[in-house]
Design a protein around this motif. Structure first.
Motif, PDB file in Angstrom:
ATOM      1  N   ALA A 133     -65.705  58.435  33.016  1.00  0.00           N
ATOM      2  CA  ALA A 133     -65.189  58.366  34.032  1.00  0.00           C
ATOM      3  C   ALA A 133     -63.722  58.117  33.335  1.00  0.00           C
ATOM      4  N   PRO A 170     -70.910  57.284  29.448  1.00  0.00           N
ATOM      5  CA  PRO A 170     -70.328  56.899  30.757  1.00  0.00           C
ATOM      6  C   PRO A 170     -68.918  56.741  30.497  1.00  0.00           C
ATOM      7  N   PHE A 171     -68.635  55.663  29.933  1.00  0.00           N
ATOM      8  CA  PHE A 171     -66.693  55.364  29.886  1.00  0.00           C
ATOM      9  C   PHE A 171     -66.024  56.983  29.970  1.00  0.00           C
ATOM     10  N   ILE A 225     -60.942  60.272  35.703  1.00  0.00           N
ATOM     11  CA  ILE A 225     -59.620  59.270  36.124  1.00  0.00           C
ATOM     12  C   ILE A 225     -58.240  60.475  36.074  1.00  0.00           C
ATOM     13  N   ASP A 276     -69.125  67.578  37.676  1.00  0.00           N
ATOM     14  CA  ASP A 276     -68.729  66.180  37.472  1.00  0.00           C
ATOM     15  C   ASP A 276     -69.814  65.336  38.114  1.00  0.00           C
ATOM     16  N   PRO A 284     -63.024  50.643  34.652  1.00  0.00           N
ATOM     17  CA  PRO A 284     -61.987  51.655  35.161  1.00  0.00           C
ATOM     18  C   PRO A 284     -61.021  51.175  36.133  1.00  0.00           C
ATOM     19  N   LEU A 341     -62.481  54.941  27.756  1.00  0.00           N
ATOM     20  CA  LEU A 341     -62.424  55.261  29.341  1.00  0.00           C
ATOM     21  C   LEU A 341     -60.541  56.154  28.961  1.00  0.00           C
ATOM     22  N   LEU A 392     -71.811  62.286  36.444  1.00  0.00           N
ATOM     23  CA  LEU A 392     -72.301  60.997  37.515  1.00  0.00           C
ATOM     24  C   LEU A 392     -73.657  60.975  37.165  1.00  0.00           C
ATOM     25  N   SER A 452     -74.343  59.847  33.894  1.00  0.00           N
ATOM     26  CA  SER A 452     -73.750  57.953  33.234  1.00  0.00           C
ATOM     27  C   SER A 452     -74.333  56.725  34.199  1.00  0.00           C
TER      28      SER A 452
END
Length: 362
Positions: free
Chosen positions: A231, A227-228, A235, A184, A287, A98, A188, A191
């Protein structure tokens, strides 16, 4: 430095020769990497610059959770040991991804920066692959296999490879699809698909026996990183830390409940399914925890010491786990953790200082 590399380069044979040759050529031809990247590498020409020091310290704390995964404590109380090492500590790796994704926001549309960043990661992977080669080569030569080849640079360096794959994937999609909203959405969906594959493949192993080892290793390389990383990027780019559960006390309460859920899920895996890398609660709590850190973070002049320490502790701790087993064999698990953590911290300080003069470690 070049003379040392040449000696090391000439004194290697077999597989060591090939990997060390690649490392030598890469290091000699790409020494500019650590001098030119401003966001992603250790540029010591401008020692003090504005950094989010809270995130750097958070990363250092996470690195000791990583040690806890590889060096469990309190083995005399099996369930508690499992909850600590294979439950709560599982949030560490997603949080690292992340953070990496969060810092990609200002560079994802800059091919030059991304290329240098990826080259820097590849150089770091080769460097530490050479350092850990003596610990891994014997087992591979006894039973060579494709899965063993994937694990050869040592089993914790998969994180760097996964970071390369995830970053390159995100960069490719964001530049292929210029519309931010559509790209995005695509990221998503990808992910969620990768996380679903990771979770389901672990359940398949539970009920139908183990999957091929090469597939299990590839799953780790692909299904956790992208995926992270996305993410974290979302954020940062969408300022989700300011919009998700705006009341911080409510956010803390939700995180607490999710951690309890994670502990229950880990307890279930202890009783019925064994070792897990993908937890449902882990996907949500990581997250939110990072968002909480961002809410209480502060920016101040720093040379990045804590960030470099966290990276070094992560990279070096497995070496001291190996040394502990060589010197002491089966010792008290908690004592081993303390010993490994202490020596990793001391060695990391030395590596950080050395890296200021010879920037080859990270």
């Amino acid at each position: 430095m070049t003379a040392i590399l040449q000696i090391f380069y000439k004194c290697t044979t077999g597989y060591n020769y090939i990997l060390c040759k690649a490392w030598y050529l890469f290091s000699v031809k790409n020494t500019y990497i650590c001098k030119e990247i401003s966001v992603f590498t250790c540029n010591y020409e401008q020692l003090m610059k504005e950094r989010n020091v809270t995130i750097d310290k958070f990363k250092l704390i996470l690195s000791f959770f990583i040690i806890l995964i590889h060096c469990p404590i309190l083995k005399s109380v099996p369930l508690l040991s499992w909850e600590l090492s294979f439950g709560i500590s599982r949030i560490a790796v997603p949080c690292f991804f992340l953070i990496n994704g969060y810092y990609l926001v200002k560079a994802i549309n800059n091919p030059r920066k991304i290329k240098r960043y990826l080259l820097h990661l590849a150089f770091m992977y080769l460097t530490w692959g050479v350092i850990y080669l003596p610990f891994a080569i014997d087992g591979f030569l006894v039973a060579p296999s494709f899965a063993g080849l994937l694990r050869l640079p040592n089993y914790h360096l998969w994180y760097i490879a996964s970071l390369i794959i995830g970053t390159a994937g995100l960069f490719y999609i964001k530049n292929l699809i210029r519309n931010d909203r559509i790209s995005d959405i695509v990221c998503l969906i990808m992910s969620l698909g990768l996380l679903l594959f990771g979770i389901l493949s672990e359940k398949i192993e539970l009920f139908h026996g183990e999957l091929p080892q090469w597939l299990r290793i590839a799953r780790r390389y692909i299904c956790l990183g992208f995926p992270f990383i996305f993410a974290g990027y979302a954020i940062g780019s969408r300022n989700l830390d300011k919009h998700v559960i705006k009341n911080s006390y409510t956010l803390i309460g939700v995180i607490g409940l999710l951690i309890i859920g994670l502990l229950f899920e880990a307890g279930y895996s202890f009783l019925f399914s064994g070792h897990n890398e993908f937890y449902l609660f882990q996907i949500v709590v990581s997250p939110l925890l990072f968002i909480l850190v961002l809410r209480y973070s502060s920016v101040s002049p720093s040379d990045g010491y804590f960030a470099h320490m966290s990276t070094s502790v992560y990279l070096v701790h497995v070496m001291f786990i190996n040394f502990a087993w060589m010197l002491f064999g089966s010792m008290d698990s908690t004592g081993q953790y303390i010993l490994v953590a202490l020596f990793s911290l001391l060695a990391s300080h030395c590596i950080v200082e050395l890296n200021k003069r010879i920037p080859v470690f990270f």
